[in-house]
Motif scaffolding. Structure first.
Motif, PDB file in Angstrom:
ATOM      1  N   UNK A   1       0.822  -1.206   0.000  1.00 17.60           N
ATOM      2  CA  UNK A   1       0.000   0.000   0.000  1.00 17.60           C
ATOM      3  C   UNK A   1       0.861   1.263   0.000  1.00 17.60           C
ATOM      4  N   UNK A   2       1.837   1.311   0.902  1.00 18.12           N
ATOM      5  CA  UNK A   2       2.599   2.537   1.122  1.00 18.12           C
ATOM      6  C   UNK A   2       3.949   2.564   0.409  1.00 18.12           C
ATOM      7  N   UNK A   3       4.412   1.437  -0.084  1.00 19.26           N
ATOM      8  CA  UNK A   3       5.752   1.379  -0.656  1.00 19.26           C
ATOM      9  C   UNK A   3       6.752   0.994   0.423  1.00 19.26           C
ATOM     10  N   UNK A   4       7.995   1.348   0.232  1.00 26.30           N
ATOM     11  CA  UNK A   4       8.989   1.054   1.249  1.00 26.30           C
ATOM     12  C   UNK A   4       9.712  -0.249   1.000  1.00 26.30           C
ATOM     13  N   UNK A   5      10.470  -0.737   1.993  1.00 26.48           N
ATOM     14  CA  UNK A   5      10.554  -0.227   3.376  1.00 26.48           C
ATOM     15  C   UNK A   5      11.226   1.139   3.452  1.00 26.48           C
ATOM     16  N   UNK A   6      10.982   1.839   4.595  1.00 24.68           N
ATOM     17  CA  UNK A   6      11.478   3.194   4.751  1.00 24.68           C
ATOM     18  C   UNK A   6      12.456   3.285   5.916  1.00 24.68           C
ATOM     19  N   UNK A   7      13.440   4.158   5.761  1.00 24.77           N
ATOM     20  CA  UNK A   7      14.404   4.406   6.829  1.00 24.77           C
ATOM     21  C   UNK A   7      13.791   5.315   7.885  1.00 24.77           C
ATOM     22  N   UNK A   8      14.288   5.258   9.112  1.00 31.06           N
ATOM     23  CA  UNK A   8      13.757   6.134  10.175  1.00 31.06           C
ATOM     24  C   UNK A   8      14.121   7.587   9.921  1.00 31.06           C
ATOM     25  N   UNK A   9      13.369   8.472  10.579  1.00 32.72           N
ATOM     26  CA  UNK A   9      13.670   9.902  10.531  1.00 32.72           C
ATOM     27  C   UNK A   9      14.789  10.195  11.521  1.00 32.72           C
ATOM     28  N   UNK A  10      15.826  10.875  11.073  1.00 37.19           N
ATOM     29  CA  UNK A  10      16.943  11.213  11.947  1.00 37.19           C
ATOM     30  C   UNK A  10      17.298  12.681  11.760  1.00 37.19           C
ATOM     31  N   UNK A  11      17.460  13.380  12.873  1.00 42.28           N
ATOM     32  CA  UNK A  11      17.750  14.803  12.804  1.00 42.28           C
ATOM     33  C   UNK A  11      18.823  15.203  13.795  1.00 42.28           C
ATOM     34  N   UNK A  12      19.390  16.384  13.577  1.00 40.23           N
ATOM     35  CA  UNK A  12      20.378  16.938  14.496  1.00 40.23           C
ATOM     36  C   UNK A  12      20.302  18.456  14.445  1.00 40.23           C
ATOM     37  N   UNK A  13      20.649  19.090  15.563  1.00 35.60           N
ATOM     38  CA  UNK A  13      20.556  20.546  15.641  1.00 35.60           C
ATOM     39  C   UNK A  13      21.736  21.111  16.414  1.00 35.60           C
ATOM     40  N   UNK A  14      22.205  22.244  15.950  1.00 37.77           N
ATOM     41  CA  UNK A  14      23.128  23.065  16.707  1.00 37.77           C
ATOM     42  C   UNK A  14      22.475  24.429  16.870  1.00 37.77           C
ATOM     43  N   UNK A  15      22.508  24.958  18.098  1.00 38.26           N
ATOM     44  CA  UNK A  15      21.808  26.208  18.403  1.00 38.26           C
ATOM     45  C   UNK A  15      22.633  27.035  19.378  1.00 38.26           C
ATOM     46  N   UNK A  16      22.593  28.326  19.212  1.00 37.79           N
ATOM     47  CA  UNK A  16      23.211  29.246  20.152  1.00 37.79           C
ATOM     48  C   UNK A  16      22.311  30.438  20.367  1.00 37.79           C
ATOM     49  N   UNK A  17      22.442  31.073  21.533  1.00 35.53           N
ATOM     50  CA  UNK A  17      21.549  32.193  21.781  1.00 35.53           C
ATOM     51  C   UNK A  17      21.894  32.975  23.027  1.00 35.53           C
ATOM     52  N   UNK A  18      21.062  33.991  23.267  1.00 38.14           N
ATOM     53  CA  UNK A  18      21.211  34.887  24.404  1.00 38.14           C
ATOM     54  C   UNK A  18      19.854  35.009  25.089  1.00 38.14           C
ATOM     55  N   UNK A  19      19.859  34.968  26.435  1.00 38.54           N
ATOM     56  CA  UNK A  19      18.637  35.169  27.214  1.00 38.54           C
ATOM     57  C   UNK A  19      18.895  36.291  28.214  1.00 38.54           C
ATOM     58  N   UNK A  20      17.973  37.252  28.251  1.00 41.17           N
ATOM     59  CA  UNK A  20      18.142  38.418  29.115  1.00 41.17           C
ATOM     60  C   UNK A  20      16.870  38.665  29.919  1.00 41.17           C
ATOM     61  N   UNK A  21      17.036  39.253  31.093  1.00 43.53           N
ATOM     62  CA  UNK A  21      15.918  39.728  31.910  1.00 43.53           C
ATOM     63  C   UNK A  21      16.156  41.188  32.250  1.00 43.53           C
ATOM     64  N   UNK A  22      15.169  42.022  31.961  1.00 46.79           N
ATOM     65  CA  UNK A  22      15.286  43.462  32.152  1.00 46.79           C
ATOM     66  C   UNK A  22      14.171  43.969  33.064  1.00 46.79           C
ATOM     67  N   UNK A  23      14.271  45.243  33.459  1.00 48.81           N
ATOM     68  CA  UNK A  23      13.251  45.905  34.277  1.00 48.81           C
ATOM     69  C   UNK A  23      12.932  45.079  35.521  1.00 48.81           C
ATOM     70  N   UNK A  24      13.979  44.833  36.327  1.00 47.35           N
ATOM     71  CA  UNK A  24      13.843  44.075  37.574  1.00 47.35           C
ATOM     72  C   UNK A  24      13.243  42.688  37.325  1.00 47.35           C
ATOM     73  N   UNK A  25      13.709  42.049  36.252  1.00 53.50           N
ATOM     74  CA  UNK A  25      13.322  40.681  35.882  1.00 53.50           C
ATOM     75  C   UNK A  25      11.864  40.563  35.441  1.00 53.50           C
TER      76      UNK A  25
END
Length: 827
Positions: free
Chosen positions: A623-647
């Motif tokens: 019905x669907x075709x295949x066989x299919x390989x699994x979904x595999x992902x990866x991420x690299x992330x960077x950032x800044x978090x700030x609190x202002x005005x007395x948090x």
């Protein structure tokens, strides 16, 4: 359901009546008590709850830490409390003097953080201080090395939202794929999983989740598999439910608005006993609403009780249950005329956005019921053991007439762009999902390093049982003898089909887009058969073990995590020809946070995701075709978090790169409409910003912006490489600002204004693109004593727009100009 509504209205009426009697029994005095609340450094602490224990009267401090109360002469106990600070009690002996001063200095209390969420969030702002999602224990958001966007219940109330689909505009990089439950796009990738309090739920529902029991809606950005097993690479939605509070809060709200919408919602919480060892919360809601869409609208009910038991400072137990039911019709989207030579975007307007396909006697009855028990036991000052179990039950009772995602054809096989090929279904389906999570946390020191070590085990099980999964359907074209059907039309074998007026006769009559017919139609009018794929019993279960260490040294925090996951999928579960598919994965996570100064955190992270293809897909190649390989992902992330005005105000900025392999999409094979194929690789790179909180006691703000390039980088179809992924806009943004006047003349008056925009998006069909749009919203509110009145105006300039779409035959238009009014009583 009318009986249920009457009961809810009766409860609300009795409550309001009792409150009115109490209010009349109280008299205003001239005695004033006021003061200032500071932290240990002498800085003001806003939003502190100041409660008079004997009278159950309370207020909160403003941006400068000030508060004021009016009381009769007498002896009272003042209770000062706010999340992250130790509770302070002060005795007040009020004489006949007109003014009394009582200040308070609150000490920070990190011990209030919970390993399992037992008691609720006390904050009353657009900003949340902590989250359980980032590390499975309550951690300050600034200390989590990953972006987490969220919407608090205060935003939900101010925007008068009722479903999760109404909230996603408030979070960066999140937009709709359709109007269905959890069918959204996060950082360019379509989501397929969701959590409630960090525990897995069924994601097959059609109606978007209801909000009356929701404390906060989070989106964990990027892969979260190292914490929550098989999750999506773009991100995961996590709904946090309202938990009991150890202080009395009660509210009743009545609302009405466009499309004959009527709504009632109540929220009651507080201690049951004087020792405050038993706490409760009860949320009730009912809505009956029409729609701008033909044959749409629904009737919804929510009943959500929860209880917490805290016998001592070492043991905490919480139990909660949420029952929600929707009675409406399944909206498969707006169909438009089929593509013709030279025609493109203008076809979007070939039918009105109110246009839908279906019959008057179609229906969708959907029920969700889940219950959760959570336990935390503190073995010692260093060791805590935690456990949570959730049982989730989902039921669907469906009758629908829908397109088969094709246009009608003539005897030569040429498409007729104004006639839709149809199918009909009658289906009853249930699903049971179980979640068990057991973990411990251990605090230790090794030289200058402090560690919070988490070690745990998760079990997730989801089953579609055979006995409760039945379906019949009608589709295709009638054979020449008119004794049965053939699934698809092949002009090369036209003699096998019943031909009338040079057209093959459909089993279910075509839907004419130029002359729609919504009259009653029964399954007995067609040739029907069991839908084998939907009737097949299936089950999957997951076993995961993991370890995590949060290491602190000086201004650095390092998060290391590793999870080993074992996936088992069963198709034809419990039958003689049962098929079993085993898969496993090792999932790492690494994050680093640097805090050069207290209000600022800089972070970086690397994490991976893994999603096995379901057994129903892998095990049914015919019905669907295949066989299919699994979904595999990866991420690299960077950032800044700030609190202002007395948090009071938080600003989060993140940049990321996500790659995923082996996404499944429809192969668009006319002979086999269920056939799938895999796309080699997709990549998403972008930057996003979220702003939450308040600038001062009067001005609250929520804003976000994202720029995201989500493209196909590898494919067997050369033309796909470099194209934008479906429903993934390059840019989107939102702002919502609310100002409450403090002057005597305008005190209690609030005004809010907001706008959100989305750029153009591709659909699943390369020939059809959805235009970008910008919407403007506004609200007015007025609070006097314990009453609050509000009116919200959405899409003020009545912009025609589409929030998502699949193809020419399945688009999802946004709501035209509309309004909602409400009146609430808080006590």
């Amino acid at each position: 359901m009318r009986t249920t509504l009457l009961k809810l209205l009766t409860i609300a009426g009795i409550s309001l009546g009792m409150l009115s009697d109490n209010a009349q029994a109280q008299t205003t005095t001239d005695l004033v008590i006021e003061g200032r609340v500071e932290d240990e450094k002498g800085k003001p602490v806003p939003n502190v709850s100041v409660r008079v224990e004997e009278l159950k009267t309370s207020t909160s401090t403003d941006a400068q830490g000030h508060y004021q109360l009016q009381l009769k002469p007498g002896k009272y106990t003042l209770r000062f409390s706010f999340i992250g600070y130790k509770i302070q009690l002060k005795k007040a002996d009020l004489t006949t003097e007109s003014l009394h001063h009582f200040n308070a200095a609150l000490a920070e209390d990190s011990g209030q953080l919970q390993n399992v969420e037992i008691t609720g969030r006390k904050e009353r702002s657009y900003k949340a201080s902590g989250s359980f999602s980032g590390s499975k224990t309550e951690t300050a958001l600034r200390d989590i090395p990953q972006a987490i966007s969220y919407v608090t219940k205060e935003v939900i109330e101010d925007q008068q939202a009722f479903r999760t689909i109404d909230l996603i505009k408030n979070m960066s990089g999140v937009n709709a794929f359709s109007t269905y439950d959890n069918d959204i796009v996060i950082r360019g990738f379509r989501a397929s999983n969701s959590l409630i309090n960090g525990l897995r739920t069924i994601s097959n529902g059609w109606s978007s989740s209801l909000l009356p029991y929701v404390e906060k809606m989070e989106v964990i950005k990027g892969p979260a598999s190292a914490m929550f097993a098989n999750t999506d690479p773009g991100g995961t939605v996590n709904i946090i439910t309202k938990k009991p509070l150890n202080e009395d809060r009660k509210s009743v709200m009545l609302s009405t608005g466009s499309y004959n919408t009527t709504r009632i919602a109540t929220d009651f919480t507080g201690p049951i006993d004087s020792a405050k060892t038993f706490l409760y919360r009860l949320n009730l809601a009912y809505q009956n609403a029409g729609s701008f869409r033909v044959l749409q609208g629904s009737e919804d009910i929510v009943i959500a009780p929860s209880f917490s038991f805290i016998p001592d400072d070492k043991t905490k137990v919480n139990f909660e249950m949420v029952y929600s039911r929707t009675n409406g019709r399944l909206d498969r989207g707006q169909p438009i005329f089929g593509a013709t030579a030279g025609a493109g975007a203008e076809l979007l307007y070939s039918t009105p956005i109110s246009f839908a396909i279906g019959k008057d006697n179609d229906f969708l009855k959907q029920t969700n019921l889940f219950s959760t028990i959570s336990i935390q036991r503190k073995i010692s000052d260093k060791l805590s053991i935690n456990a949570s179990y959730m049982k989730f039950f989902w039921k669907e009772d469906l009758m629908e007439h829908r397109t088969s995602n094709n246009y009608a054809v003539d005897a030569a096989g040429l498409p007729i762009p104004t006639l839709m090929e149809m199918r009909a279904s009658r289906r009853f389906t249930t699903n049971n999902t179980d979640n068990l999570t057991l973990y411990g946390t251990y605090d230790l020191k090794t030289g200058p390093l402090t560690h919070k070590v988490l070690f745990g085990y998760d079990y997730i099980q989801s089953a579609f049982p055979k006995d409760n999964n039945s379906s019949i359907s009608a589709r295709g074209y009638r054979n020449a003898a008119n004794t049965g059907t053939i699934n698809s039309y092949n002009p090369a074998n036209s003699s096998r089909y019943l031909i009338v007026n040079n057209r093959p006769v459909p089993n279910v009559p075509h839907f004419d887009l130029t002359n729609p017919d919504y009259s009653f139609a029964l399954m007995s009018d067609y040739f029907t058969s069991a839908t084998i794929n939907e009737n097949t019993p299936s089950k999957y279960y997951v076993n995961g073990v993991y370890i995590q260490d949060q290491v602190k040294w000086n201004k650095f925090q390092l998060l290391l995590a590793l999870r080993k996951e074992y996936y088992v999928d069963l198709i034809k579960a419990g039958e003689a020809d049962e098929q079993k598919v085993d898969q496993s994965a090792l999932l790492p996570r690494v994050g680093l946070v640097f805090t050069p100064i207290a209000p600022l955190s800089i972070y970086g992270t690397y994490t991976e995701s893994y999603q096995p293809q379901g057994a129903a897909t892998v095990g049914n190649a015919a019905v669907f075709g295949g066989p299919f390989d699994p979904l595999m992902g990866k991420m690299i992330e960077g950032g800044v978090k700030m609190e202002l005005f007395e948090k009071r105000l938080a600003i989060n900025i993140a940049a990321y790169r996500i790659e995923e392999k082996n996404i499944l999409i429809n192969a668009n094979d006319d002979a086999n409409p269920d056939l799938l194929r895999q796309v080699g690789e997709q990549r998403s790179t972008g930057i996003e910003t979220d702003i939450y909180g308040s600038v001062n006691a009067n001005l609250s703000i929520l804003a976000n912006f994202s720029y995201n390039k989500a493209i196909i980088t590898e494919s067997d179809v050369a033309e796909e490489v470099g194209t934008l992924m479906p429903n993934a806009p390059r840019s989107q943004g939102n702002v919502w600002a609310k100002y409450v006047f403090g002057s005597r003349e305008l005190k209690g008056l609030g005004i809010a204004i907001g706008s959100n925009y989305v750029t153009k998006r591709n659909t699943l069909n390369s020939a059809l693109q959805l235009p970008g749009y910008t919407l403007v919203n506004a609200a007015l509110s007025y609070s006097v004593k314990k009453f609050k009145m509000a009116v919200n105006f959405n899409n003020i300039f009545d912009k025609t727009h589409w929030i998502g779409g699949y193809d020419f035959n399945r688009l999802f238009p946004g709501t035209p100009r509309n309004y909602m009014t409400s009146i609430g009583y808080v006590f």
